[in-house]
Design an enzyme around this catalytic site. Sequence first.
Site, PDB file in Angstrom:
ATOM      1  N   GLY A 107      10.664   6.297  13.182  1.00  0.00           N
ATOM      2  CA  GLY A 107      10.218   5.049  12.555  1.00  0.00           C
ATOM      3  C   GLY A 107      11.368   4.331  11.867  1.00  0.00           C
ATOM      4  O   GLY A 107      11.436   3.094  11.862  1.00  0.00           O
TER       5      GLY A 107
ATOM      6  N   ARG B 266       7.673  17.832  10.034  1.00  0.00           N
ATOM      7  CA  ARG B 266       7.408  18.288   8.657  1.00  0.00           C
ATOM      8  C   ARG B 266       6.118  19.109   8.565  1.00  0.00           C
ATOM      9  O   ARG B 266       6.007  19.998   7.727  1.00  0.00           O
ATOM     10  CB  ARG B 266       7.388  17.109   7.690  1.00  0.00           C
ATOM     11  CG  ARG B 266       8.745  16.397   7.636  1.00  0.00           C
ATOM     12  CD  ARG B 266       8.950  15.561   6.409  1.00  0.00           C
ATOM     13  NE  ARG B 266       9.995  14.580   6.639  1.00  0.00           N
ATOM     14  CZ  ARG B 266      11.318  14.837   6.628  1.00  0.00           C
ATOM     15  NH1 ARG B 266      11.742  16.056   6.375  1.00  0.00           N
ATOM     16  NH2 ARG B 266      12.185  13.880   6.855  1.00  0.00           N
TER      17      ARG B 266
ATOM     18  N   LYS C 124       2.331   8.373   9.314  1.00  0.00           N
ATOM     19  CA  LYS C 124       3.654   8.990   9.469  1.00  0.00           C
ATOM     20  C   LYS C 124       3.791   9.501  10.918  1.00  0.00           C
ATOM     21  O   LYS C 124       3.065   9.070  11.792  1.00  0.00           O
ATOM     22  CB  LYS C 124       3.849  10.094   8.430  1.00  0.00           C
ATOM     23  CG  LYS C 124       3.961   9.545   7.003  1.00  0.00           C
ATOM     24  CD  LYS C 124       5.195   8.692   6.864  1.00  0.00           C
ATOM     25  CE  LYS C 124       5.313   8.041   5.501  1.00  0.00           C
ATOM     26  NZ  LYS C 124       6.399   7.071   5.427  1.00  0.00           N
TER      27      LYS C 124
ATOM     28  N   ARG D 263      -0.738  12.877   8.790  1.00  0.00           N
ATOM     29  CA  ARG D 263      -0.433  14.095   8.014  1.00  0.00           C
ATOM     30  C   ARG D 263      -1.587  14.514   7.109  1.00  0.00           C
ATOM     31  O   ARG D 263      -1.709  15.704   6.793  1.00  0.00           O
ATOM     32  CB  ARG D 263       0.852  13.886   7.191  1.00  0.00           C
ATOM     33  CG  ARG D 263       2.078  13.885   8.080  1.00  0.00           C
ATOM     34  CD  ARG D 263       3.381  13.774   7.320  1.00  0.00           C
ATOM     35  NE  ARG D 263       4.490  13.872   8.270  1.00  0.00           N
ATOM     36  CZ  ARG D 263       5.732  13.481   8.016  1.00  0.00           C
ATOM     37  NH1 ARG D 263       6.041  12.965   6.841  1.00  0.00           N
ATOM     38  NH2 ARG D 263       6.668  13.616   8.924  1.00  0.00           N
TER      39      ARG D 263
ATOM     40  N   LYS E 253      18.802  12.691   6.450  1.00  0.00           N
ATOM     41  CA  LYS E 253      18.431  11.892   7.630  1.00  0.00           C
ATOM     42  C   LYS E 253      18.457  10.404   7.312  1.00  0.00           C
ATOM     43  O   LYS E 253      19.025   9.611   8.058  1.00  0.00           O
ATOM     44  CB  LYS E 253      17.037  12.333   8.097  1.00  0.00           C
ATOM     45  CG  LYS E 253      16.505  11.614   9.296  1.00  0.00           C
ATOM     46  CD  LYS E 253      15.468  12.437  10.015  1.00  0.00           C
ATOM     47  CE  LYS E 253      14.078  12.347   9.402  1.00  0.00           C
ATOM     48  NZ  LYS E 253      13.442  11.026   9.565  1.00  0.00           N
ATOM     49  N   SER E 254      17.841  10.020   6.200  1.00  0.00           N
ATOM     50  CA  SER E 254      17.777   8.588   5.859  1.00  0.00           C
ATOM     51  C   SER E 254      19.167   7.995   5.699  1.00  0.00           C
ATOM     52  O   SER E 254      19.451   6.894   6.187  1.00  0.00           O
ATOM     53  CB  SER E 254      17.027   8.391   4.536  1.00  0.00           C
ATOM     54  OG  SER E 254      15.666   8.597   4.716  1.00  0.00           O
TER      55      SER E 254
ATOM     56  N   ASP F 134       7.721  12.159   1.812  1.00  0.00           N
ATOM     57  CA  ASP F 134       7.870  13.080   2.943  1.00  0.00           C
ATOM     58  C   ASP F 134       7.637  14.539   2.540  1.00  0.00           C
ATOM     59  O   ASP F 134       7.594  15.424   3.399  1.00  0.00           O
ATOM     60  CB  ASP F 134       9.265  12.936   3.568  1.00  0.00           C
ATOM     61  CG  ASP F 134       9.420  11.591   4.261  1.00  0.00           C
ATOM     62  OD1 ASP F 134       8.396  10.978   4.614  1.00  0.00           O
ATOM     63  OD2 ASP F 134      10.564  11.144   4.444  1.00  0.00           O
TER      64      ASP F 134
HETATM   65  C1  S3P Z   1      12.366   6.457   5.349  1.00  0.00           C
HETATM   66  C2  S3P Z   1      11.371   5.889   4.598  1.00  0.00           C
HETATM   67  C3  S3P Z   1      10.036   6.478   4.468  1.00  0.00           C
HETATM   68  C4  S3P Z   1      10.007   7.931   4.903  1.00  0.00           C
HETATM   69  C5  S3P Z   1      10.728   8.137   6.194  1.00  0.00           C
HETATM   70  C6  S3P Z   1      12.176   7.724   6.061  1.00  0.00           C
HETATM   71  C7  S3P Z   1      13.645   5.761   5.437  1.00  0.00           C
HETATM   72  O1  S3P Z   1       9.132   5.766   5.290  1.00  0.00           O
HETATM   73  O2  S3P Z   1       8.683   8.385   5.013  1.00  0.00           O
HETATM   74  O3  S3P Z   1      10.671   9.491   6.590  1.00  0.00           O
HETATM   75  O4  S3P Z   1      14.650   6.393   5.854  1.00  0.00           O
HETATM   76  O5  S3P Z   1      13.707   4.589   5.068  1.00  0.00           O
HETATM   77  P1  S3P Z   1       8.433   4.420   4.754  1.00  0.00           P
HETATM   78  O6  S3P Z   1       9.520   3.549   4.314  1.00  0.00           O
HETATM   79  O7  S3P Z   1       7.688   3.822   5.899  1.00  0.00           O
HETATM   80  O8  S3P Z   1       7.526   4.889   3.661  1.00  0.00           O
END
Ligand code: S3P
Length: 417
Positions: free
Chosen positions: A91, A377, A330, A334, A19-20, A303
């Site tokens: 987010g 999750r 989150k 969580r 996903k990221s 995560d």
């Molecule tokens: C992510 C960063 C993380 C992670 C999120 C995806 C990203 O959040 O928890 O699910 O893709 O950059 P944070 O950067 O706020 O910790």
Amino acid sequence: MEISKHTPLKGEIKIPPDKSITHRAIILGSLSNRNVVVYNFLAGEDCFSTINCMQKFGVKIEQSDKSLIIHGVGLRGLKAPKEILDAGNSGTTLRLLMGLAAAQPFKTTFTGDDSLKKRPLKRVIEPLTKMGAKFSGDKLPLTVTGGNLRGIRYKTPIASAQVKSAILLAGLYANDVTIIDIPPCRNHTELMLLACGVRLDGSILIPPAEFIVPDCNIPNDISSAAFWIVLATLLEGSELLLKNIGLNETRTGIIDALAKMGAKIMITNEGEEIGEKRGDLIIQSARLRGIEIDAEEIPRMIDEIPILAVAAAFAEGTTIIHGVGELRVKESDRLAAIVNEFNKLSPGTYRAEGDDLIITGGKPKQFAACKTYGDHRIAMSLAIMGAAAEGVDLDDPDCVNISYPNFFKQLGGNFEG
Ligand code: S3P
């Protein structure tokens, strides 16, 4: 939806793409000076939120089978959106695109779902304001007035890749160097920028004259693999193969933690593309023991704490996970979800002490109806806990579509998904 105890996992389960990395490929691909093909992208709701937002910036993005064709418009080619950009539940979409919008010569308004409306935005607003952007407030809906940005030196104690990435995206446009001093956290944005010819000397960002994003092949998501790694570990007689899993070292904390607990996870067929390591995993069932995890290790498995907490409930002895306060902000709180809902399946197992999560392993398990908090999750972690023991009834299983639309199909035995 009711889940009952699962039989041992044997064979291969196909894991969805990361996903990221998909978010970053969509955003950076949109800024490329030529078209970009993204192979094996995640067709989950969060990534469609990013696609929709980039389309509102005037970028043409086509989907063909498992690939995206992005008609990049160049760094200066985005158009002022005519509509509000809706980041949905994501987010990453919101915070990264706030960084991008901060550098555009127009206004952009963002909104999101009820969960996203509760999440902290000051962490990105503060550095972007220092760079010269203006914000209508710190809650959604929120308007960003972008413009000429200056580079900044920015130090933050929050190990957030979303904050780092927002600053990096804005920094691409700044008229001066940008220096970010942030604790280690996932580095997908940096790796993709490097693959595009951006120079990153330590923490200093120097953009290239021409911005060209290479076609990229996204590995599968270790955060999604984690659910099956844990279930295969817990179900005696399992032997499971998971192929082409992203093994970027900023993400593999879950493998290290489970291995320390006694899990049998073998890595084969290792490779690397666009700077992202990947490999196949073979998991055999194993008995687990409790461990202590330091706060500094958390960003590498942020995560995966819910599913690690599931594993710990089946381990012998106590597991202490330090410094998990970020879990409160989150997709849901969580920490509250773990203490309130996971305890329904394993009474007396979980307690939070300040920012630490303490898990007493080995308590008897039972069937219960649990709330997912609308959090993908949490839903999948509860499903795995039920599948490993006495079953569970989930109130909102559809929330898994955020990152893993085929999850329940696969849990039902269709491993292709
Ligand atoms: C992510 C960063 C993380 C992670 C999120 C995806 C990203 O959040 O928890 O699910 O893709 O950059 P944070 O950067 O706020 O910790």
